[in-house]
Design a protein around this motif. Structure first.
Motif, mmCIF file in Angstrom:
data_model
loop_
_atom_site.group_PDB
_atom_site.id
_atom_site.type_symbol
_atom_site.label_atom_id
_atom_site.label_comp_id
_atom_site.label_asym_id
_atom_site.label_seq_id
_atom_site.Cartn_x
_atom_site.Cartn_y
_atom_site.Cartn_z
ATOM 1 N N THR A 63 -4.415 -10.463 1.380
ATOM 2 C CA THR A 63 -5.267 -10.693 0.206
ATOM 3 C C THR A 63 -5.244 -12.174 -0.185
ATOM 4 O O THR A 63 -6.272 -12.730 -0.592
ATOM 5 N N LEU A 77 0.018 -0.243 10.264
ATOM 6 C CA LEU A 77 -0.848 0.058 9.122
ATOM 7 C C LEU A 77 -1.766 1.230 9.394
ATOM 8 O O LEU A 77 -2.056 2.041 8.517
ATOM 9 N N CYS A 91 4.276 -3.501 6.167
ATOM 10 C CA CYS A 91 4.093 -3.005 4.807
ATOM 11 C C CYS A 91 5.107 -1.916 4.518
ATOM 12 O O CYS A 91 5.304 -1.042 5.335
ATOM 13 N N ILE A 125 0.809 -1.211 0.000
ATOM 14 C CA ILE A 125 0.000 0.000 0.000
ATOM 15 C C ILE A 125 0.845 1.264 0.000
ATOM 16 O O ILE A 125 0.330 2.362 0.129
ATOM 17 N N HIS A 126 2.136 1.115 -0.117
ATOM 18 C CA HIS A 126 2.993 2.296 -0.183
ATOM 19 C C HIS A 126 3.782 2.320 -1.472
ATOM 20 O O HIS A 126 4.857 2.920 -1.536
ATOM 21 N N GLY A 141 4.054 6.624 3.754
ATOM 22 C CA GLY A 141 3.556 6.148 5.040
ATOM 23 C C GLY A 141 4.294 4.977 5.621
ATOM 24 O O GLY A 141 4.030 4.562 6.737
ATOM 25 N N HIS A 149 -10.497 -1.245 2.008
ATOM 26 C CA HIS A 149 -10.373 -1.929 0.718
ATOM 27 C C HIS A 149 -10.332 -3.438 0.892
ATOM 28 O O HIS A 149 -10.900 -4.188 0.095
ATOM 29 N N ASP A 188 -1.284 3.809 11.066
ATOM 30 C CA ASP A 188 -0.653 5.103 11.359
ATOM 31 C C ASP A 188 -0.915 6.124 10.269
ATOM 32 O O ASP A 188 -0.667 7.307 10.453
ATOM 33 N N SER A 189 -1.343 5.677 9.109
ATOM 34 C CA SER A 189 -1.562 6.617 8.018
ATOM 35 C C SER A 189 -2.987 6.499 7.500
ATOM 36 O O SER A 189 -3.625 5.460 7.637
ATOM 37 N N LYS A 199 -3.789 6.355 4.451
ATOM 38 C CA LYS A 199 -3.743 5.346 3.394
ATOM 39 C C LYS A 199 -3.950 3.966 4.000
ATOM 40 O O LYS A 199 -4.638 3.106 3.454
ATOM 41 N N GLY A 220 2.357 3.111 -4.639
ATOM 42 C CA GLY A 220 1.419 3.591 -5.638
ATOM 43 C C GLY A 220 0.015 3.615 -5.059
ATOM 44 O O GLY A 220 -0.203 3.215 -3.922
ATOM 45 N N PRO A 221 -0.941 4.086 -5.856
ATOM 46 C CA PRO A 221 -2.296 4.231 -5.323
ATOM 47 C C PRO A 221 -2.982 2.884 -5.077
ATOM 48 O O PRO A 221 -2.732 1.905 -5.777
ATOM 49 N N GLY A 222 -3.851 2.867 -4.086
ATOM 50 C CA GLY A 222 -4.662 1.691 -3.815
ATOM 51 C C GLY A 222 -3.854 0.526 -3.283
ATOM 52 O O GLY A 222 -2.713 0.658 -2.847
ATOM 53 N N VAL A 223 -4.475 -0.638 -3.343
ATOM 54 C CA VAL A 223 -3.819 -1.880 -2.939
ATOM 55 C C VAL A 223 -3.119 -2.438 -4.172
ATOM 56 O O VAL A 223 -3.728 -2.567 -5.228
ATOM 57 N N SER A 231 -6.837 1.267 3.396
ATOM 58 C CA SER A 231 -6.522 -0.093 2.951
ATOM 59 C C SER A 231 -7.335 -1.125 3.700
ATOM 60 O O SER A 231 -7.687 -2.158 3.146
#
Lengths: 248, 822
Positions: free
Chosen positions: B715, B743, B822, A14-15, A244, B755, B745-746, B748, A17-20, B752
């Protein structure tokens, strides 16, 4: 991953580029950055021909997650554009599957390669590690001329480019460098920069490879230091975002 | 956001409260029971409830706006001795309870042991159940001979067996307790608890009509003509409704009495308003949001008193129920959003007052202070299939976050749910680990397959952990009966005997060393599983017949659609929908074991069946290399088509076996794949398994991959689970995952999470919940529980306080797969 140009494949990135996204790491790199986080992927090896289908199968397995998040495939490495046929194979397959594509590049590749992949790439994440020619050569083993020319080329061709700088305390985070970087970006007509703070998680890889890490003492930027870097860049008129994936 | 100060005080009181054993409910119920010998079970229950409601202590705490206590102390579970499960704990494990911190007044203790337990001896549900199970040859005796011990020690090793022994229990007492506890064990290591319940209350009917209206309904039903049997029940309903009025009236009086001596003007006014509300609800329908919340709490509290703690009495879709009142009061200016939030916070705190005492040997040790889940369902679609997420849904999220307790809440998500809703729930993980995500499409499909109308299916609520059930129209008994997939493997290896008990519980499916193909082994596995399911459903039917014959609950029943119309208690089948449940535990462990057997024994031929059988029979003594080899075979949770297909097939077969069985009330059984944190306890009696798991080690959790099996990220794990037809699992399944460290902390990262949920649900998932603390925090919490008193984690389908879980469950949680940062 034996005899495959892919040395790692990471799902739920997830870091990158955009999205998953699923990030595919390709072997080989023209640079030798002192802070390299993927030392296991620097060398080219003899590879077999049929490596791509299995990789794409695994990438496409997460299609649903790409769809709901606006994610897709990211190529990284090493330098994913070092061997253009490999990148083209994956990018073409991705486009056939209507996936969003992102390429993380250091820019030290022939211009022709960039032009070749350009139609298939939705986002370039382009690294600018140090704008000073001599310093860049000292830290990465190559100069800045080609990299800067490629940056300009992509921007002029209307590519979607996100410029990134790894934040390396004592190496590229001083005011003078930040100012020169801002000037360089302005010369491209670019007003945004993404910072990727250095971290030490990768050091264990060097141990596993039985190689000495080149910067064993380098620490991640502290929060106040990072804030200063951000403020400094903003003072030069840049819109700054921070990756992030850094420790708090 | 911070709690209203009054709620902060209540929260602190809850967390710091001493745990008591209060005998009021037991005493009063017993008195009435004594006096009604020979009467109809519905009537006996109604008389008992009335006696309890009229005689128990009533309290109003200094700062509460909602009133209704369930015992003489803040934390004291209502003890329904008639069930028999409490008696088992008190008889064998009383010192353990005290060591854990439960206190009891000397007088209450004398009464409990001197009068109440002797009275109920031999006439509880449990004692009847044990008798009838034994008479039908459904139990498997625990052989305690030296030879049996030797065999058991050989399979399990002394360490694993020692873990079963609560510290400080003298040997004779331990043996007595083990023998008594083994009575719960159905042939094939199945479980059949003493209680049914696990039911969604019919708050809707109470809010619509009040208990006066339900009483009128009962009278009207009588007037239309009914049988003698029905008359008994309907009369009992009438008595119960009036008893509810008596109960609330006592709070009116108490509030007035407190107001009369209250020096603080503001509190005096509050008390007078409380009196006003209790004079109205739940006897009459509420006219305001405040009255509606009080009505819900009152009914909820009373139901728990009547059934006793440990019953999963569920409030249902509170955001939907309270919405009309909220909307109206906001519009008229009678209510502010802020005040509504205050009330919801208080309601959430009260729903967390409910704790249970696990009535299992080993259960007391391994999962003490479980929460008696009162699952709040929020969000989702309405009966027309349109999104019904409303402002209250979000307010409840705020209240749950602000109170930061181990609240069990289920957040329904449909394709029509706004992104803001999914994101709001995802963001909750930054403050607390409480929320579970539920997929409307999968749940509704499952409900419809089981016979619900589409409109009723859309109104589903989650009961207990994650079992979908109707919103006040179902007698579901969604938990309490269980079998374990790894046991079927044990039975194959030992030709119909379990390693722990050693009795011929299942058929002799042949000598596994003579099997020539994996299909042979798999067929034997299915055959054992089928017999396990048959045994445990037969046992459950016998148990349910006891409830139907002896212990009714006209309070809960009169709120459930169908019971008054049919003139029948819920135990007898009066509800509109009737089901029971069979849970299946340890799927991941079993699939990994089957996969290892297929690949290593039959495909690659690297291990012989004989070698494997010997290794499993001695807990891998001297066989570490083999154990590692087994653990390296393809495992469930890695998006591997071959393994996942096997898992899908096993689940499908299990669901078919279960739904072919009929209950005593003419309904069907529904399967679930849920653990409720018991996977640790359940593994304690399971020998070493072919996935490399050691004897006595925890089984895999719910329908999740085994600890450490997931190697390709969340996933991939979700893709594995999505290959299973989850709409066929009528009583749900749960997927528990640890999120990557940091995860949240942001922004994004929080996105996720949303998502992952959307992607999984789009792929056919039913439920997912995340633990979002890192291993370091959990380890720290283990060592310094005082500093982490409010740290919450999910333990499979409900929320629990980490520091109050047994050490083994804490270790299991920490071991839950941690994905790389991640």
């Amino acid at each position: 991953m034996l005899n495959s140009p892919v040395f790692d494949l990471q799902r739920f990135s997830i870091h990158d580029g955009p999205g998953v996204r699923t990030t595919v790491f390709l072997r080989g790199c023209p640079l030798r950055c002192a802070w390299c986080q993927n030392p296991e992927g620097l060398e080219c090896v003899e590879t077999r021909d049929d490596w791509a289908p299995a990789v794409m199968r695994e990438v496409c397995a997460d299609r649903t997650y790409f769809e709901v998040s606006g994610g897709g495939l990211t190529l990284s490495g090493g330098e994913p554009l070092l061997e253009p046929t490999r990148a083209m194979t994956l990018l073409s397959a991705a486009k056939e599957e209507r996936l969003h594509t992102c390429v993380q590049t250091c820019g030290a590749v022939p211009a022709s390669t960039l032009l070749q992949v350009l139609p298939l790439v939705d986002l370039f994440q382009f690294d600018l590690k140090h704008v000073d020619e001599a310093k860049h050569r000292e830290w990465t083993g190559a100069g800045t001329a080609r990299i800067h020319a490629n940056a300009r080329l992509l921007v002029e061709r209307g590519a979607n480019v996100q410029f990134r700088m790894p934040v390396l305390p004592g190496i590229n985070d001083d005011d003078e460098h930040l100012g020169r970087l801002a000037t360089f970006l302005a010369s491209l007509g670019v007003s945004a920069l993404r910072l990727v703070p250095y971290h030490r998680h990768y050091l264990a890889k060097y141990e596993a490879l039985n190689q000495p890490a080149r910067l064993p003492a380098l620490e991640a930027p502290t929060a106040p230091r990072l804030a200063q870097v951000i403020a400094g860049l903003q003072a030069h008129g840049l819109e700054v975002t921070v990756d992030g994936a850094h420790p708090g | 956001m911070s709690l209203h100060p009054a709620n902060e005080a209540q929260r602190v009181r809850l967390l710091e409260a001493e745990h008591w054993l209060c005998t009021e409910r037991a005493d009063l119920y017993t008195q009435a029971h004594r006096e009604t010998a020979g009467a109809h079970p519905s009537w006996r229950a109604a008389r008992a409830f009335r006696h309890v409601f009229r005689g128990m202590s009533v309290r109003i705490e200094p700062d509460e706006l909602l009133v209704g206590n369930r015992s003489s102390k803040l934390i004291a579970p209502p003890l329904a001795l008639e069930r028999g499960d409490f008696s088992f704990v008190f008889e064998h494990l009383f010192e353990r309870l005290q060591a854990f911190g439960y206190r009891i007044e000397p007088g209450a203790r004398a009464q409990l042991f001197g009068e109440l337990m002797p009275y109920w001896e031999g006439q509880t549900v449990r004692s009847d159940k044990l008798d009838v199970l034994e008479a039908h040859g459904l139990t498997s005796a625990l052989n305690l001979s030296p030879l049996a011990f030797y065999r058991r020690a050989r399979s399990f090793g002394f360490d694993a067996l020692a873990k079963l022994v609560p510290e400080g229990l003298p040997l004779p007492q331990l043996l007595k307790a083990m023998r008594a506890g083994a009575g719960d064990n159905v042939k094939g290591r199945g479980r059949c608890t003493d209680t049914q319940a696990h039911i969604v209350l019919g708050h809707r009917r109470v809010l619509e009509k009040g208990f006066s209206g339900l009483r009128d309904d009962a009278r009207a039903r009588i007037a239309r003509g009914c049988t003698g049997e029905q008359r008994e029940f309907l009369d009992a309903v009438e008595l119960t409704c009036e008893a509810m009025r008596d109960f609330s009236q006592r709070f009116v009086e108490l509030a007035h009495a407190q107001a009369a001596v209250e020096p603080d003007a503001r509190r005096r006014e509050e008390l007078l308003q409380i009196a006003g509300r209790c004079a109205r609800v739940p006897w009459l329908p509420p006219r305001s949001f405040e009255e509606a919340v009080q009505s819900v709490w009152f009914t909820q509290n009373a139901a728990i008193i009547t059934y006793g703690a440990g019953s999963g009495i569920t409030p249902g879709r509170l955001d939907q129920l309270l919405w009309p009142f909220y909307e109206a009061d906001l519009a008229s200016g009678a209510l502010t959003k802020q005040h509504a939030l205050r009330l919801l916070e208080e309601l959430v705190i009260k729903l967390n007052n409910n704790v249970i005492i696990w009535p299992n040997l080993g259960g007391v040790e391994l999962n003490h202070l479980g929460s008696d889940v009162e699952n709040i369902t929020l969000g989702g679609v309405d009966e027309h299939g349109e999104d019904a997420t409303n402002e209250l849904s979000y307010l409840f999220a705020d209240a749950i976050e602000n109170t930061n307790l181990a609240t069990t809440a289920s957040f329904r998500v449909s394709a029509k749910s706004p992104h803001a809703w999914v994101r709001r729930v995802a963001a909750m993980h930054q403050k607390t680990n409480s929320p579970a995500f539920l997929c409307d499409e999968t749940a509704i499909a499952a409900m419809v397959r089981d016979g619900y109308s589409l409109e009723d299916a859309r109104q589903y609520c989650l009961v207990g952990c994650v079992e979908p059930s109707g919103h006040g129209d179902t007698a579901g008994a969604t938990g309490g009966t269980k079998v374990y997939f790894p046991t079927a493997l044990d039975l194959v290896f030992n030709r119909g005997r379990t390693s722990f008990f050693g009795n011929q519980d299942g058929p002799d499916t042949g000598d596994p060393t003579s099997f020539t193909s994996f299909d042979d082994f798999l067929s034997a596995f299915y055959r054992q599983l089928q017999v396990m399911v048959d045994h445990v459903t037969e046992a459950t039917n016998l148990r349910d017949a006891i409830w139907a014959a002896r212990f009714h609950n006209p309070l809960i029943s009169c709120t459930i659609d169908g019971c008054v119309e049919n003139g029948q208690d819920m135990t007898v089948g009066g509800a509109r929908y009737n089901f029971s449940a069979v849970g299946g535990g340890g799927l991941g462990t079993a699939i990994d074991s089957l996969s290892a057997i297929r690949v290593l024994v039959f495909e690659r031929r690297e291990v012989t069946m004989s070698e494997l059988k010997d290794a499993l029979g001695t807990d891998f003594r001297g066989q570490e290399a083999l154990r590692r080899k087994l653990g390296a075979a393809p495992r469930f949770g890695n998006d591997d088509l071959v393994v996942d297909t096997l898992a899908a097939q096993v689940v499908a077969r299990f669901c078919a076996m279960v739904s072919a069985r009929k209950t005593v009330t003419g309904g069907t059984y529904k399967a679930s794949l849920i653990s409720y944190g018991l996977n640790v306890y359940e593994g304690a009696l399971e020998p070493a398994s072919a996935d490399g798991r050691r004897a006595g080690a925890p089984l895999s959790n719910s329908m999740s991959p085994s600890n450490g099996a997931e190697q390709r990220g969340p996933t991939a794990a979700m893709n594995s689970l999505a290959r299973i037809d989850q709409a066929a699992i009528g009583y749900g399944n749960s997927l528990n995952m640890r999120l990557p460290l940091g995860l949240l902390d942001s922004d994004k990262g929080v996105d996720s999470v949303a998502h992952l949920v959307r992607g999984y649900f789009r792929s056919g998932g039913f439920h997912v919940q995340f633990n979002a603390v890192d291993g370091k925090t959990l380890r720290a919490a283990q060592n310094e529980p005082e500093a982490y008193g409010d740290l919450i984690v999910r333990v499979s389908g409900y929320s629990a306080y980490f520091t109050r879980l047994g050490r083994t469950i804490q270790d299991d949680l920490i071991a839950r797969t941690e994905f790389a940062t991640c």
